[in-house]
Design an enzyme around this catalytic site. Structure first.
Site, PDB file in Angstrom:
ATOM      1  N   LYS A 112       0.843  -1.217   0.000  1.00 33.11           N
ATOM      2  CA  LYS A 112       0.000   0.000   0.000  1.00 33.11           C
ATOM      3  C   LYS A 112       0.870   1.255   0.000  1.00 33.11           C
ATOM      4  O   LYS A 112       0.502   2.266  -0.588  1.00 33.11           O
ATOM      5  CB  LYS A 112      -0.948   0.006   1.203  1.00 33.11           C
ATOM      6  CG  LYS A 112      -1.986  -1.107   1.157  1.00 33.11           C
ATOM      7  CD  LYS A 112      -3.351  -0.613   0.755  1.00 33.11           C
ATOM      8  CE  LYS A 112      -4.181  -1.774   0.274  1.00 33.11           C
ATOM      9  NZ  LYS A 112      -5.558  -1.623   0.134  1.00 33.11           N
ATOM     10  N   LYS A 192      -3.368  -9.590  -7.186  1.00 36.88           N
ATOM     11  CA  LYS A 192      -4.566 -10.115  -6.511  1.00 36.88           C
ATOM     12  C   LYS A 192      -5.744  -9.256  -6.952  1.00 36.88           C
ATOM     13  O   LYS A 192      -5.600  -8.046  -7.145  1.00 36.88           O
ATOM     14  CB  LYS A 192      -4.304 -10.031  -5.010  1.00 36.88           C
ATOM     15  CG  LYS A 192      -5.487  -9.768  -4.133  1.00 36.88           C
ATOM     16  CD  LYS A 192      -5.052  -9.502  -2.707  1.00 36.88           C
ATOM     17  CE  LYS A 192      -5.498  -8.120  -2.269  1.00 36.88           C
ATOM     18  NZ  LYS A 192      -6.630  -8.029  -1.402  1.00 36.88           N
ATOM     19  N   LYS A 195     -10.324  -4.158  -5.201  1.00 37.50           N
ATOM     20  CA  LYS A 195     -11.250  -3.074  -5.527  1.00 37.50           C
ATOM     21  C   LYS A 195     -10.489  -1.896  -6.120  1.00 37.50           C
ATOM     22  O   LYS A 195     -10.942  -1.250  -7.051  1.00 37.50           O
ATOM     23  CB  LYS A 195     -11.944  -2.578  -4.254  1.00 37.50           C
ATOM     24  CG  LYS A 195     -12.747  -3.624  -3.545  1.00 37.50           C
ATOM     25  CD  LYS A 195     -13.547  -2.952  -2.435  1.00 37.50           C
ATOM     26  CE  LYS A 195     -13.912  -3.924  -1.352  1.00 37.50           C
ATOM     27  NZ  LYS A 195     -12.838  -4.089  -0.356  1.00 37.50           N
TER      28      LYS A 195
HETATM   29  N1  AQP Z   1      -8.296 -11.368  -4.446  1.00 35.75           N
HETATM   30  C1  AQP Z   1      -8.734 -11.905  -3.321  1.00 35.75           C
HETATM   31  N2  AQP Z   1      -8.757 -13.249  -3.167  1.00 35.75           N
HETATM   32  C2  AQP Z   1      -9.219 -13.808  -2.019  1.00 35.75           C
HETATM   33  N3  AQP Z   1      -9.680 -13.075  -0.971  1.00 35.75           N
HETATM   34  C3  AQP Z   1      -9.678 -11.729  -1.081  1.00 35.75           C
HETATM   35  N4  AQP Z   1     -10.064 -10.745  -0.250  1.00 35.75           N
HETATM   36  C4  AQP Z   1      -9.845  -9.550  -0.849  1.00 35.75           C
HETATM   37  N5  AQP Z   1      -9.321  -9.725  -2.066  1.00 35.75           N
HETATM   38  C5  AQP Z   1      -9.203 -11.074  -2.248  1.00 35.75           C
HETATM   39  C6  AQP Z   1     -10.640 -10.962   1.080  1.00 35.75           C
HETATM   40  O1  AQP Z   1     -11.864 -10.242   1.132  1.00 35.75           O
HETATM   41  C7  AQP Z   1     -12.075  -9.778   2.467  1.00 35.75           C
HETATM   42  C8  AQP Z   1     -12.452  -8.332   2.453  1.00 35.75           C
HETATM   43  O2  AQP Z   1     -11.393  -7.584   1.891  1.00 35.75           O
HETATM   44  P1  AQP Z   1     -11.260  -6.024   2.139  1.00 35.75           P
HETATM   45  O3  AQP Z   1     -12.183  -5.314   1.298  1.00 35.75           O
HETATM   46  O4  AQP Z   1     -11.415  -5.686   3.542  1.00 35.75           O
HETATM   47  O5  AQP Z   1      -9.770  -5.699   1.913  1.00 35.75           O
HETATM   48  P2  AQP Z   1      -8.778  -6.025   0.808  1.00 35.75           P
HETATM   49  O6  AQP Z   1      -8.137  -7.322   1.033  1.00 35.75           O
HETATM   50  O7  AQP Z   1      -7.828  -4.872   0.830  1.00 35.75           O
HETATM   51  O8  AQP Z   1      -9.661  -6.050  -0.514  1.00 35.75           O
HETATM   52  P3  AQP Z   1      -9.368  -5.315  -1.817  1.00 35.75           P
HETATM   53  O9  AQP Z   1     -10.415  -5.615  -2.785  1.00 35.75           O
HETATM   54  O10 AQP Z   1      -7.962  -5.596  -2.235  1.00 35.75           O
HETATM   55  O11 AQP Z   1      -9.558  -3.796  -1.398  1.00 35.75           O
HETATM   56  P4  AQP Z   1      -8.628  -2.550  -1.645  1.00 35.75           P
HETATM   57  O12 AQP Z   1      -8.309  -2.539  -3.099  1.00 35.75           O
HETATM   58  O13 AQP Z   1      -9.472  -1.386  -1.231  1.00 35.75           O
HETATM   59  O14 AQP Z   1      -7.425  -2.731  -0.786  1.00 35.75           O
HETATM   60  C9  AQP Z   1     -10.786 -10.046   3.238  1.00 35.75           C
HETATM   61  O15 AQP Z   1     -10.970 -11.192   4.057  1.00 35.75           O
HETATM   62  C10 AQP Z   1      -9.773 -10.324   2.169  1.00 35.75           C
HETATM   63  O16 AQP Z   1      -8.776 -11.224   2.607  1.00 35.75           O
END
Ligand code: AQP
Length: 335
Positions: A112, A192, A195
């Site tokens: 990040k 990965k 969002k």
């Molecule tokens: N690509 C992924 N594969 C498997 N699990 C995933 N999770 C997120 N991306 C994947 C799981 O979803 C839950 C909620 O995630 P989050 O929104 O709190 O945070 P994150 O991991 O940061 O998700 P994003 O989509 O990558 O968000 P941004 O881009 O805003 O940082 C968690 O249990 C996560 O493990």
């Protein structure tokens, strides 16, 4: 007594099939065996810049899509993190026992910090401490997450151990529960699915939009022409088939790819059909809930009330253990 489970999702954009396969689907399967608490973690979201005007909508959106995806409010507690002020209170206490070196090792922070070079703030750095507080405020023992969060849960366990050793045994050590799809790759096949990376398929996208994205998604990059045989193990589309398609279709995809019997578009069309089949009921339910946002607000309010009560009790225990509670003294009477 059911064991307690906690997990969270950030209101940072569209809920995608990575969140769904890596977390939400697993959450739904755990609704009955556990006392489940799920949070829309808005304090985590603001560690990267968010538009204040769209935040309330974003929070409701993520809550709505999660309910539509199966988080039945009758079988779990759903609330917004910032509505329970004890999360940040406990996080502060955990700050005082967490070594900086442990936070410096967190790969999510490193990623990040690279992604948001212009805003590497202290909140981004201590994000896993707030996550530990989220979990332990409710003394949750199970934390179903994707693989990206495992390192943070390990740190939560260390924080629990340190706290218990110093102040007495208050917190259980939380354990991560991984789904069968702990890491879904994005349509770029490099990162990965996230969002914030725009490499996702959202849970409420129309079939046409899903096809627009799937049709240009990266496959086995060594397969240049239709007549070249490919390697399904190097193809993200094949990996997605494993989560949406029948065993026969998965075999068809692997065999057709290896023998050049099918082209990547044939393979994608079959995956598209299956994704649309699985997501259509979620999309329809979400659309109905978007017409009734007061219901979602009510669910979140009820959830916050339950969590506020539990959080208050834990903080009372914590403050007593640390020596931050003044107890009334007997009044001295003159003789
Ligand atoms: N690509 C992924 N594969 C498997 N699990 C995933 N999770 C997120 N991306 C994947 C799981 O979803 C839950 C909620 O995630 P989050 O929104 O709190 O945070 P994150 O991991 O940061 O998700 P994003 O989509 O990558 O968000 P941004 O881009 O805003 O940082 C968690 O249990 C996560 O493990």
């Amino acid at each position: 007594m059911k064991k307690r489970l906690f997990s969270g999702i950030q209101p940072t954009g569209e809920v995608h099939i990575g969140n769904y396969l890596g977390a939400i689907k697993n959450w739904v399967s755990l609704l009955d065996p556990y006392d489940c608490i799920f949070s829309i973690v808005d304090y985590h979201a603001i560690t990267v810049p968010q538009d204040p005007k769209s935040m309330p909508k974003q929070i409701l959106h993520v809550a709505t899509v999660n309910i539509a995806a199966g988080l039945d409010p009758q079988r779990c507690t759903l609330f917004v993190q910032s509505q329970v002020c004890e999360h940040t209170e406990l996080a502060w206490i955990f700050h005082t026992i967490t070594p900086m070196g442990h936070l410096e090792r967190m790969t999510q922070f490193k990623d990040k910090a690279k992604q948001h070079r212009e805003n590497v703030n202290a909140g981004l750095f201590s994000y896993p401490i707030l996550q530990a507080a989220d979990i332990m405020l409710y003394k949750a023992e199970a934390v179903p997450v994707g693989e990206d969060q495992v390192q943070h849960i390990e740190l939560s366990r260390e924080i629990a151990r340190k706290f218990n050793a110093r102040y007495g045994n208050i917190f259980p050590e939380p354990q991560e529960l991984l789904s069968t799809a702990p890491r879904i790759m994005g349509l770029d096949a490099k990162n990965k699915m996230s969002k914030s990376l725009n490499n996702y398929i959202s849970l409420i996208e129309s079939p046409e939009d899903i096809w627009k994205k799937l049709s240009v998604a990266v496959t086995d990059e060594n397969r240049k022409r239709r007549s070249d045989p490919g390697d399904p193990d190097k193809c993200n589309i094949y990996h997605l088939h494993k989560h949406f398609s029948s065993p026969e279709e998965i075999d068809w995809s692997a065999h057709g790819c290896r023998t050049a019997g099918i082209g990547c578009l044939d393979c994608k069309r079959c995956l598209w059909k299956n994704i649309v089949k699985e997501l259509t009921p979620i999309r329809e339910k979400a659309m109905a809930l978007f017409e009734n946002q007061n219901y979602v607000i009510e669910v979140l309010q009820k959830g916050a009330e339950r969590c506020q009560e539990m959080a208050r009790q834990t903080m009372q225990e914590v403050k007593e253990a640390i020596g931050l509670q003044l107890t009334p003294q007997p009044v001295k009477t003159k003789v």
